[in-house]
Design a protein around this motif. Structure first.
Motif, PDB file in Angstrom:
ATOM      1  N   GLU A 145      -8.443  14.044  -1.193  1.00 40.05           N
ATOM      2  CA  GLU A 145      -7.906  13.057  -0.440  1.00 40.05           C
ATOM      3  C   GLU A 145      -7.322  11.956  -1.164  1.00 40.05           C
ATOM      4  N   ASP A 146      -8.302  11.405  -1.956  1.00 40.98           N
ATOM      5  CA  ASP A 146      -7.987  10.071  -2.461  1.00 40.98           C
ATOM      6  C   ASP A 146      -6.640  10.410  -3.392  1.00 40.98           C
ATOM      7  N   THR A 147      -6.525  11.445  -4.161  1.00 44.71           N
ATOM      8  CA  THR A 147      -5.254  11.403  -5.062  1.00 44.71           C
ATOM      9  C   THR A 147      -4.176  11.650  -4.016  1.00 44.71           C
ATOM     10  N   ASP A 148      -3.993  12.441  -2.942  1.00 46.68           N
ATOM     11  CA  ASP A 148      -3.155  12.460  -1.896  1.00 46.68           C
ATOM     12  C   ASP A 148      -2.655  11.309  -1.486  1.00 46.68           C
ATOM     13  N   LYS A 149      -3.659  10.258  -1.024  1.00 45.49           N
ATOM     14  CA  LYS A 149      -3.288   8.948  -0.347  1.00 45.49           C
ATOM     15  C   LYS A 149      -2.680   8.279  -1.515  1.00 45.49           C
ATOM     16  N   GLN A 150      -3.195   8.187  -2.653  1.00 45.98           N
ATOM     17  CA  GLN A 150      -2.604   7.573  -3.791  1.00 45.98           C
ATOM     18  C   GLN A 150      -1.048   8.130  -4.102  1.00 45.98           C
ATOM     19  N   TYR A 151      -0.846   9.397  -3.924  1.00 43.36           N
ATOM     20  CA  TYR A 151       0.647   9.892  -4.225  1.00 43.36           C
ATOM     21  C   TYR A 151       1.418   9.400  -2.914  1.00 43.36           C
ATOM     22  N   ALA A 152       1.061   9.448  -1.704  1.00 44.33           N
ATOM     23  CA  ALA A 152       1.710   9.084  -0.613  1.00 44.33           C
ATOM     24  C   ALA A 152       2.177   7.402  -0.392  1.00 44.33           C
ATOM     25  N   LYS A 153       1.413   6.786  -1.004  1.00 46.72           N
ATOM     26  CA  LYS A 153       1.606   5.442  -1.258  1.00 46.72           C
ATOM     27  C   LYS A 153       2.574   5.228  -2.245  1.00 46.72           C
ATOM     28  N   ASN A 154       2.610   5.623  -3.399  1.00 50.33           N
ATOM     29  CA  ASN A 154       3.475   5.658  -4.458  1.00 50.33           C
ATOM     30  C   ASN A 154       5.045   6.387  -3.997  1.00 50.33           C
ATOM     31  N   LEU A 155       4.743   7.206  -3.329  1.00 49.95           N
ATOM     32  CA  LEU A 155       6.132   7.953  -2.724  1.00 49.95           C
ATOM     33  C   LEU A 155       6.805   7.003  -1.797  1.00 49.95           C
ATOM     34  N   LEU A 156       5.954   6.214  -1.092  1.00 49.96           N
ATOM     35  CA  LEU A 156       6.621   5.075   0.090  1.00 49.96           C
ATOM     36  C   LEU A 156       7.333   4.011  -0.833  1.00 49.96           C
ATOM     37  N   LYS A 157       6.682   3.576  -1.918  1.00 52.61           N
ATOM     38  CA  LYS A 157       7.468   2.539  -2.720  1.00 52.61           C
ATOM     39  C   LYS A 157       8.860   3.223  -2.954  1.00 52.61           C
TER      40      LYS A 157
END
Length: 270
Positions: A145-157
């Protein structure tokens, strides 16, 4: 579809080139791109198999890039023969000189001959150099879950930036349920990637459905993003035209010895 990783990417990608091309044919894919990490060993077989099945082969690779103390990943796709030479040089640095990646200056010197796409999964947005114009719009979902959230935040940028999205899902196996097999080969290799259950060869419709799930039900922003991602993927595919020339020989002419000349009249007969 530009994200193929076959069994040539040892103990990480799965399946023969023939099977990947067969599924591409079934899905109606017209251009198929390979982008295996630090590995060009499957390129010739990939090109020949695609051409036999009336699919345009797109020659690419995933390579690490060094930026100060950090390292990130990009996809390189060869536009032409000079682009292929660029990929060979990068491969030489990594696999022969044992470098941990190529320099940003190396990439900048070769902009005309390759498409360079930042891998949004493994490239923090803040370190992307200004000369890179594209990023991967990848609908992967990580198990942690933490990896997925980190990816989602980065993708949003990336999505909020001026960089252009390219619909490019890294696929390491053909069918959704094959994720278990991939994890088993990791155990053999004693190396492990981030766990995920959806890095398979997706149809356009499957990719679209996954992208829609990133948005709130009331938001329709995915429509323009998907349209842009497809358009840019098409631009990459149409702009890549390197094909191995297998019609001519490149070895130097063999000079026969005196005894060989007495026995044979030509090199071919010998």
């Amino acid at each position: 579809f530009l994200g193929v990783h076959t069994g040539h990417e040892l103990l990480n990608g799965l399946g023969t080139v023939e099977k990947w091309v067969k599924k591409a044919k079934f899905l109606g894919v017209e251009s198929l791109g390979i982008c295996e990490k630090n590995n060009l060993s499957g390129i010739l077989e990939f090109q020949q198999t695609c051409l036999k099945n009336d699919i345009k082969p797109i020659t690419g690779a995933t390579i690490p890039v060094k930026s100060g103390e950090e390292t990130y990943l990009v996809k390189l796709f060869a536009k032409n023969f000079a682009g292929w030479q660029t990929m060979l040089k990068a491969n030489y640095e990594i696999n022969v000189n044992d470098a941990h990646g190529v320099s940003e200056s190396f990439l900048k010197e070769n902009l005309e001959n390759v498409f360079i796409i930042a891998d949004s999964k493994f490239t923090p947005y803040h370190i992307v150099p200004s000369f890179i114009n594209y990023y991967t719009l990848d609908t992967v979902e990580f198990s942690d879950e933490d990896t997925d959230k980190q990816y989602a935040k980065n993708l949003l940028k990336y999505m909020k930036s001026s960089l252009k999205p390219v619909l490019l899902n890294d696929a390491y196996y053909l069918e959704k349920e094959d994720w278990q097999t991939r994890e088993k080969v990791w155990a053999i290799a004693k190396t492990f990637d981030f766990k995920t259950k959806n890095q398979y060869f997706k149809s356009h419709e499957e990719s679209a459905k996954e992208l829609i799930s990133y948005f709130d039900s009331s938001c329709t922003g995915w429509k323009e993003l998907l349209k842009e991602g497809v358009k840019n993927a098409d631009a990459v595919a149409s702009g890549c035209n390197f094909i191995y020339d297998t019609s001519s020989r490149h070895l130097p002419k063999y000079i026969m010895t005196e005894s060989e000349r007495l026995k044979y009249d030509t090199n071919e007969n010998m």
